[in-house]
Design a protein around this motif. Structure first.
Motif, PDB file in Angstrom:
ATOM      1  N   THR A  38       0.819  -1.211   0.000  1.00  0.00           N
ATOM      2  CA  THR A  38       0.000   0.000   0.000  1.00  0.00           C
ATOM      3  C   THR A  38       0.854   1.262   0.000  1.00  0.00           C
ATOM      4  N   ASN A  39       2.126   1.133   0.319  1.00  0.00           N
ATOM      5  CA  ASN A  39       2.946   2.343   0.450  1.00  0.00           C
ATOM      6  C   ASN A  39       3.985   2.414  -0.666  1.00  0.00           C
ATOM      7  N   ARG A  40       3.712   3.198  -1.670  1.00  0.00           N
ATOM      8  CA  ARG A  40       4.685   3.455  -2.733  1.00  0.00           C
ATOM      9  C   ARG A  40       5.564   4.609  -2.264  1.00  0.00           C
ATOM     10  N   CYS A  41       6.640   4.253  -1.566  1.00  0.00           N
ATOM     11  CA  CYS A  41       7.435   5.253  -0.865  1.00  0.00           C
ATOM     12  C   CYS A  41       8.730   5.579  -1.597  1.00  0.00           C
ATOM     13  N   TRP A  42       9.391   6.633  -1.108  1.00  0.00           N
ATOM     14  CA  TRP A  42      10.638   7.117  -1.687  1.00  0.00           C
ATOM     15  C   TRP A  42      11.742   7.202  -0.622  1.00  0.00           C
ATOM     16  N   LYS A  43      12.942   6.846  -0.996  1.00  0.00           N
ATOM     17  CA  LYS A  43      14.116   7.155  -0.185  1.00  0.00           C
ATOM     18  C   LYS A  43      14.688   8.452  -0.714  1.00  0.00           C
ATOM     19  N   ASN A  57       0.615  10.375   0.859  1.00  0.00           N
ATOM     20  CA  ASN A  57      -0.819  10.092   0.835  1.00  0.00           C
ATOM     21  C   ASN A  57      -1.229   9.878  -0.613  1.00  0.00           C
ATOM     22  N   THR A  58      -1.997   8.850  -0.871  1.00  0.00           N
ATOM     23  CA  THR A  58      -2.442   8.529  -2.221  1.00  0.00           C
ATOM     24  C   THR A  58      -3.883   8.022  -2.157  1.00  0.00           C
ATOM     25  N   ILE A  60      -4.676   5.178  -2.797  1.00  0.00           N
ATOM     26  CA  ILE A  60      -4.523   3.831  -2.246  1.00  0.00           C
ATOM     27  C   ILE A  60      -4.556   3.872  -0.720  1.00  0.00           C
ATOM     28  N   THR A  61      -3.821   4.798  -0.112  1.00  0.00           N
ATOM     29  CA  THR A  61      -3.822   4.878   1.358  1.00  0.00           C
ATOM     30  C   THR A  61      -5.214   5.216   1.875  1.00  0.00           C
ATOM     31  N   LYS A  62      -5.926   6.062   1.140  1.00  0.00           N
ATOM     32  CA  LYS A  62      -7.295   6.401   1.538  1.00  0.00           C
ATOM     33  C   LYS A  62      -8.198   5.174   1.452  1.00  0.00           C
ATOM     34  N   ALA A  63      -8.032   4.388   0.388  1.00  0.00           N
ATOM     35  CA  ALA A  63      -8.855   3.196   0.204  1.00  0.00           C
ATOM     36  C   ALA A  63      -8.676   2.206   1.343  1.00  0.00           C
ATOM     37  N   PHE A  64      -7.463   2.126   1.877  1.00  0.00           N
ATOM     38  CA  PHE A  64      -7.181   1.180   2.948  1.00  0.00           C
ATOM     39  C   PHE A  64      -7.274   1.809   4.334  1.00  0.00           C
ATOM     40  N   SER A  65      -7.841   3.012   4.415  1.00  0.00           N
ATOM     41  CA  SER A  65      -8.089   3.694   5.680  1.00  0.00           C
ATOM     42  C   SER A  65      -6.791   3.977   6.447  1.00  0.00           C
ATOM     43  N   ILE A  66      -5.769   4.388   5.714  1.00  0.00           N
ATOM     44  CA  ILE A  66      -4.467   4.699   6.305  1.00  0.00           C
ATOM     45  C   ILE A  66      -4.349   6.205   6.501  1.00  0.00           C
ATOM     46  N   SER A  67      -3.954   6.607   7.697  1.00  0.00           N
ATOM     47  CA  SER A  67      -3.773   8.014   8.023  1.00  0.00           C
ATOM     48  C   SER A  67      -2.306   8.275   8.333  1.00  0.00           C
ATOM     49  N   ARG A  68      -1.675   9.129   7.523  1.00  0.00           N
ATOM     50  CA  ARG A  68      -0.279   9.490   7.799  1.00  0.00           C
ATOM     51  C   ARG A  68      -0.177  10.337   9.066  1.00  0.00           C
ATOM     52  N   PHE A  69      -1.226  11.087   9.377  1.00  0.00           N
ATOM     53  CA  PHE A  69      -1.208  11.867  10.625  1.00  0.00           C
ATOM     54  C   PHE A  69      -1.241  10.940  11.832  1.00  0.00           C
ATOM     55  N   GLN A  70      -2.042   9.878  11.773  1.00  0.00           N
ATOM     56  CA  GLN A  70      -2.067   8.917  12.875  1.00  0.00           C
ATOM     57  C   GLN A  70      -0.726   8.203  12.984  1.00  0.00           C
ATOM     58  N   GLU A  71      -0.158   7.834  11.851  1.00  0.00           N
ATOM     59  CA  GLU A  71       1.153   7.189  11.840  1.00  0.00           C
ATOM     60  C   GLU A  71       2.198   8.100  12.496  1.00  0.00           C
ATOM     61  N   TYR A  72       2.141   9.396  12.174  1.00  0.00           N
ATOM     62  CA  TYR A  72       3.063  10.365  12.767  1.00  0.00           C
ATOM     63  C   TYR A  72       2.871  10.461  14.281  1.00  0.00           C
ATOM     64  N   GLN A  73       1.617  10.497  14.722  1.00  0.00           N
ATOM     65  CA  GLN A  73       1.335  10.594  16.159  1.00  0.00           C
ATOM     66  C   GLN A  73       1.858   9.375  16.918  1.00  0.00           C
ATOM     67  N   ILE A  74       1.673   8.203  16.339  1.00  0.00           N
ATOM     68  CA  ILE A  74       2.136   6.977  16.990  1.00  0.00           C
ATOM     69  C   ILE A  74       3.660   6.956  17.064  1.00  0.00           C
ATOM     70  N   LEU A  75       4.318   7.268  15.954  1.00  0.00           N
ATOM     71  CA  LEU A  75       5.786   7.256  15.944  1.00  0.00           C
ATOM     72  C   LEU A  75       6.355   8.309  16.891  1.00  0.00           C
ATOM     73  N   SER A  76       5.680   9.443  16.987  1.00  0.00           N
ATOM     74  CA  SER A  76       6.130  10.491  17.921  1.00  0.00           C
ATOM     75  C   SER A  76       6.007  10.034  19.362  1.00  0.00           C
ATOM     76  N   ALA A  77       4.920   9.326  19.669  1.00  0.00           N
ATOM     77  CA  ALA A  77       4.665   8.882  21.042  1.00  0.00           C
ATOM     78  C   ALA A  77       5.657   7.815  21.493  1.00  0.00           C
ATOM     79  N   ILE A  78       6.168   7.005  20.557  1.00  0.00           N
ATOM     80  CA  ILE A  78       7.086   5.910  20.933  1.00  0.00           C
ATOM     81  C   ILE A  78       8.526   6.203  20.532  1.00  0.00           C
ATOM     82  N   GLU A  79       8.812   7.454  20.157  1.00  0.00           N
ATOM     83  CA  GLU A  79      10.127   7.807  19.625  1.00  0.00           C
ATOM     84  C   GLU A  79      11.269   7.449  20.572  1.00  0.00           C
ATOM     85  N   SER A  80      11.063   7.637  21.867  1.00  0.00           N
ATOM     86  CA  SER A  80      12.139   7.383  22.832  1.00  0.00           C
ATOM     87  C   SER A  80      12.518   5.909  22.919  1.00  0.00           C
TER      88      SER A  80
END
Length: 291
Positions: A38-43, A57-58, A60-80
């Protein structure tokens, strides 16, 4: 991976233009990343060698109910914890995270090591994760409603209706779940194994997360549950075993709909073959669903 100049990459994917103001110096080049479905990403690589991953965001991500903002919030919360990549920036076009240098564990991950990482994720502090708990029924309904009528055969519909409700189980709490933890989403680094691709992550029943990983590894469910509980010194093994067995047909149905939707979006026969395989494994009979 296809490597190209930053200018060429921006022409191919206009979402990259949203990063122009972020970098003080334009990146040297960008590479398409393979492996994600689902993630056609870039390095993205800067002149000084610093590297990032752009997760756009594409449709495709919308179709699969993927939120980049939620992903960011989760990664920020567990960053340490340094379990996942460090989140760098997020906007309406996508998410920028650090590039984790290391060796992919796609073909070399032992199941015990997977269980140890699952336990590590499940034990992370979720008190600062500002996301709504995962709703299994809402997710499968979201998939089903997007699938075209011509793909909704009677056999698919019967399985969807039979398994669309979450099981009634003893409560073992809600934890952070990755929902796609396998070797292809783990990287071996000098500091130990780390986890990438958190786009499906949410707060949920850990037995659902465990069931998904057991399915990918094709392990025996009960043996896997006992090993998970043993490694994590988890009590109430019976509740965990009952939970995984109840989630098993439901995760198969959810995956079946995922592949059916993926086939609709990309038209690749392998997705339909996977959906058909899962359908054949989920035999419908007159017995009530296992709760």
């Amino acid at each position: 991976m296809a490597r190209m100049s930053w200018h060429e990459a921006c022409q191919l994917d206009s979402s990259l233009l949203s990063l122009d103001h972020f970098f003080k110096v334009p990146p040297s080049y960008a590479q398409t990343l393979t492996g994600g479905l689902t993630n056609r990403c870039w390095k993205v690589v800067l002149p000084n060698g610093d590297s990032y991953v752009w997760r756009p965001n594409t449709p495709i991500t919308k179709a699969f109910s993927i939120s980049r903002f939620q992903e960011y919030q989760i990664l920020s919360a567990i960053e340490s914890s340094s379990v996942g990549p460090k989140p760098i920036a997020v906007n309406e076009h996508g998410l920028l995270v650090e590039w984790i240098e290391g060796e992919s564990l796609t073909d070399s991950l032992a199941f015990d090591d997977l269980l140890k990482m699952l336990l590590k994720v499940h034990q992370l502090d979720t008190s600062r994760v500002p996301v709504a708990p995962f709703s299994y029924t809402a997710r499968v309904d979201h998939y089903w409603l997007q699938i075209k009528k011509e793909l909704k055969t009677e056999s698919y519909q019967s399985l969807y209706q039979r398994w669309r409700s979450a099981p009634n189980l003893a409560d073992v709490g809600k934890v952070l779940c990755h929902f796609d933890l396998a070797g292809y989403n783990m990287v071996k680094t000098e500091m130990g194994n780390r986890v990438i691709d958190w786009e499906y992550a949410s707060i949920a029943d850990p037995r659902l997360d465990l069931t998904l990983s057991i399915m990918v590894f094709e392990e025996k469910p009960l043996e896997a549950v006992y090993r998970y509980c043993q490694l994590g010194e988890v009590e109430g093994v019976d509740d965990w075993a009952e939970g995984v067995l109840a989630w098993q047909p439901r995760t198969m149905m959810m995956a079946m709909l995922w592949y059916l939707l993926a086939y609709q979006l990309w038209g690749e026969a392998e997705y339909l073959e996977q959906a058909e395989l899962l359908k054949s494994q989920l035999t419908v009979d007159d017995a009530p669903p296992q709760e």
